[in-house]
Design a protein around this motif. Structure first.
Motif, short mmCIF file in Angstrom:
data_model
loop_
_atom_site.label_atom_id
_atom_site.label_comp_id
_atom_site.label_asym_id
_atom_site.label_seq_id
_atom_site.Cartn_x
_atom_site.Cartn_y
_atom_site.Cartn_z
N MET A 174 15.90 45.90 -0.80
CA MET A 174 14.44 45.96 -0.69
C MET A 174 14.06 46.78 0.53
SD MET A 174 11.85 42.82 -1.20
CE MET A 174 10.08 43.08 -1.02
N HIS B 220 8.49 37.56 1.76
CA HIS B 220 9.28 38.73 2.13
C HIS B 220 9.01 39.07 3.60
CE1 HIS B 220 10.30 39.70 -2.07
NE2 HIS B 220 9.08 39.26 -2.35
N HIS C 299 17.89 41.20 -2.19
CA HIS C 299 17.20 41.33 -0.90
C HIS C 299 17.64 42.57 -0.13
CE1 HIS C 299 16.16 40.43 3.26
NE2 HIS C 299 17.43 40.40 3.55
N CYS D 73 12.89 44.80 4.05
CA CYS D 73 12.56 43.38 3.97
C CYS D 73 13.60 42.63 4.80
CB CYS D 73 12.60 42.92 2.52
SG CYS D 73 12.36 41.14 2.34
N GLU E 1 13.40 39.17 5.30
CA GLU E 1 13.41 37.74 4.98
C GLU E 1 14.21 37.61 3.68
OE1 GLU E 1 11.44 35.91 8.00
OE2 GLU E 1 12.08 34.86 6.18
N TYR E 2 15.23 36.78 3.68
CA TYR E 2 16.03 36.67 2.47
C TYR E 2 15.15 36.22 1.30
CZ TYR E 2 19.47 35.66 -0.97
OH TYR E 2 20.18 35.67 -2.15
N CYS E 3 15.15 37.02 0.21
CA CYS E 3 14.19 36.74 -0.87
C CYS E 3 14.86 36.70 -2.24
CB CYS E 3 13.09 37.81 -0.84
SG CYS E 3 13.71 39.50 -0.93
CU1 CUA Z 1 12.20 40.83 0.04
CU2 CUA Z 1 14.15 40.19 1.21
#
Ligand code: CUA
Length: 157
Positions: free
Chosen positions: A149, A103, A146, A138, A140-142
């Motif tokens: 977040m 993340h 996403h 967040c 960062e693609y998670c």
């Molecule tokens: Cu955690 Cu995007």
């Protein structure tokens, strides 16, 4: 055979550029005070966070006069905790790790920007000198949620 004068000059320019590029990378990694995620924060078993002294006890903890620690777990699509309240003028050290995937942690409008990686503990210290609400996301693609977040830090006068 004689090498053309311009060819020599361009050869010299090419060599200089290569040296400059390598120098830039080396400076960014070593000299500029950029902190990378590494073993300084420590490593951790991402499958056993609840037994860890920090991450078994997530949340905000006062550790001194105006000093706080935040133990945070990132797990798609949430930050735990995601609503943090501290007094104005606080120095806050965030300890963060992930239990699932990588993340990001970015406090909007600041240069606080890090990755949160399973197995690693990310440590960042931030001073909050002005009251207000600071959102964090967040970045960062998670996974599919996403974009949801996020959380907030309320710095109260
Ligand atoms: Cu955690 Cu995007």
């Amino acid at each position: 055979m004689e090498i053309h004068r311009y060819e020599k000059i361009w050869f010299g320019v090419a060599v200089l550029l290569i040296v400059a590029f390598i120098g830039t990378v080396a400076y960014g990694a070593v000299g500029a005070g950029i902190e990378m995620v590494d073993d300084d924060g420590g490593t951790i078993d991402p499958n056993n966070l609840s037994d860890h002294e920090r991450f078994g006890d997530t949340g905000v903890h006062q550790v001194g006069d105006g000093e706080f620690e935040v133990n945070m777990i990132a797990v798609h699509p949430s930050f735990i905790p995601n609503d943090i309240e501290i007094p104005e003028g606080s120095t806050v050290t965030f300890y963060m790790t992930a239990s699932d995937v990588t993340h990001g942690f970015n406090i909007a409008g600041t240069n606080v920007n890090s990755m949160i990686i399973p197995g690693q503990i990310t440590e960042i210290t931030v001073e909050f000198d002005e009251s207000g609400t600071y959102g964090f996301v967040c970045h960062e693609y998670c996974g599919s949620l996403h974009h949801e977040m996020e959380g907030q830090i309320q710095v109260v006068p």
